[in-house]
Design a protein around this motif. Structure first.
Motif, PDB file in Angstrom:
ATOM      1  N   ASP A   1       0.811  -0.986  -0.039  1.00 43.58           N
ATOM      2  CA  ASP A   1      -0.002   0.042  -0.002  1.00 43.58           C
ATOM      3  C   ASP A   1       0.821   1.274   0.056  1.00 43.58           C
ATOM      4  O   ASP A   1       1.355   1.326   0.796  1.00 43.58           O
ATOM      5  CB  ASP A   1      -1.013  -0.072   1.157  1.00 43.58           C
ATOM      6  N   ARG A   2       1.085   1.779  -1.182  1.00 39.25           N
ATOM      7  CA  ARG A   2       2.076   2.994  -1.231  1.00 39.25           C
ATOM      8  C   ARG A   2       1.600   4.164  -0.323  1.00 39.25           C
ATOM      9  O   ARG A   2       2.406   5.091  -0.037  1.00 39.25           O
ATOM     10  CB  ARG A   2       2.096   3.325  -2.890  1.00 39.25           C
ATOM     11  N   ARG A   3       0.300   4.304  -0.086  1.00 35.70           N
ATOM     12  CA  ARG A   3      -0.060   5.342   0.898  1.00 35.70           C
ATOM     13  C   ARG A   3       0.662   4.984   2.267  1.00 35.70           C
ATOM     14  O   ARG A   3       0.702   5.980   3.022  1.00 35.70           O
ATOM     15  CB  ARG A   3      -1.454   5.338   0.895  1.00 35.70           C
TER      16      ARG A   3
END
Length: 160
Positions: A90-92
């Motif tokens: 999850d790049r966030r």
């Protein structure tokens, strides 16, 4: 009852006074030797014991609120001891991790903490030291949302 000297102070207050004295001495040592605060040390040890953690996980383990942790991590990141990494799934999401220098500092701190030299003649006696340990762990567990056994600096891979 008039409180005339330290022997007259109730145990809870005596614990606070002893804690303040020990904290001042420990903070000076951390600053002089490692350029760290006690909070910074807690972050390094938590990451060393658990690996990468989310901001929320780390705040819980270090007994601080997430906004407070942000400043601590900022300082450690500027010092090259901690880095923020994007979560691959999850790049966030951001995970916090030790750098190589942070791992070296954490290991040095662990060696210092594990120093077998007793603080007093009372904790030189293993039976008395065990009673003191149980007392302090119970106080910590009763005054926090996290079990004392879950805190890396108190218990886990690197504790005795």
């Amino acid at each position: 009852m008039e409180l005339v000297n330290l022997h007259d102070i109730p145990l809870g207050r005596l614990l606070v006074v002893a804690g303040q004295r020990a904290t001042a001495r420990w903070n000076k040592l951390l600053a002089d030797r490692f350029g760290l605060t006690n909070s910074g040390m807690s972050v390094l040890l938590a990451l060393h014991g658990r690996g990468e953690l989310t901001h929320g996980e780390l705040a819980l383990l270090c007994f601080v609120k997430p906004p407070t942790l942000t400043g601590i991590v900022d300082t450690l990141e500027k010092g090259g001891l901690v880095e923020r990494r994007r979560d691959g799934a999850d790049r966030r999401a951001v995970r916090l991790a030790l750098t190589l220098d942070g791992a070296v500092a954490a290991q040095s701190l662990i060696s210092l903490i594990r120093n077998p030299r007793p603080l007093t003649s009372v904790d030189a006696d293993p039976a008395k030291a065990q009673v003191i340990r149980e007392f302090l762990l119970e106080i910590i567990a009763n005054m926090t949302d996290t079990e004392a056994a879950e805190v890396p600096i108190l218990h886990g891979e690197e504790s005795s």
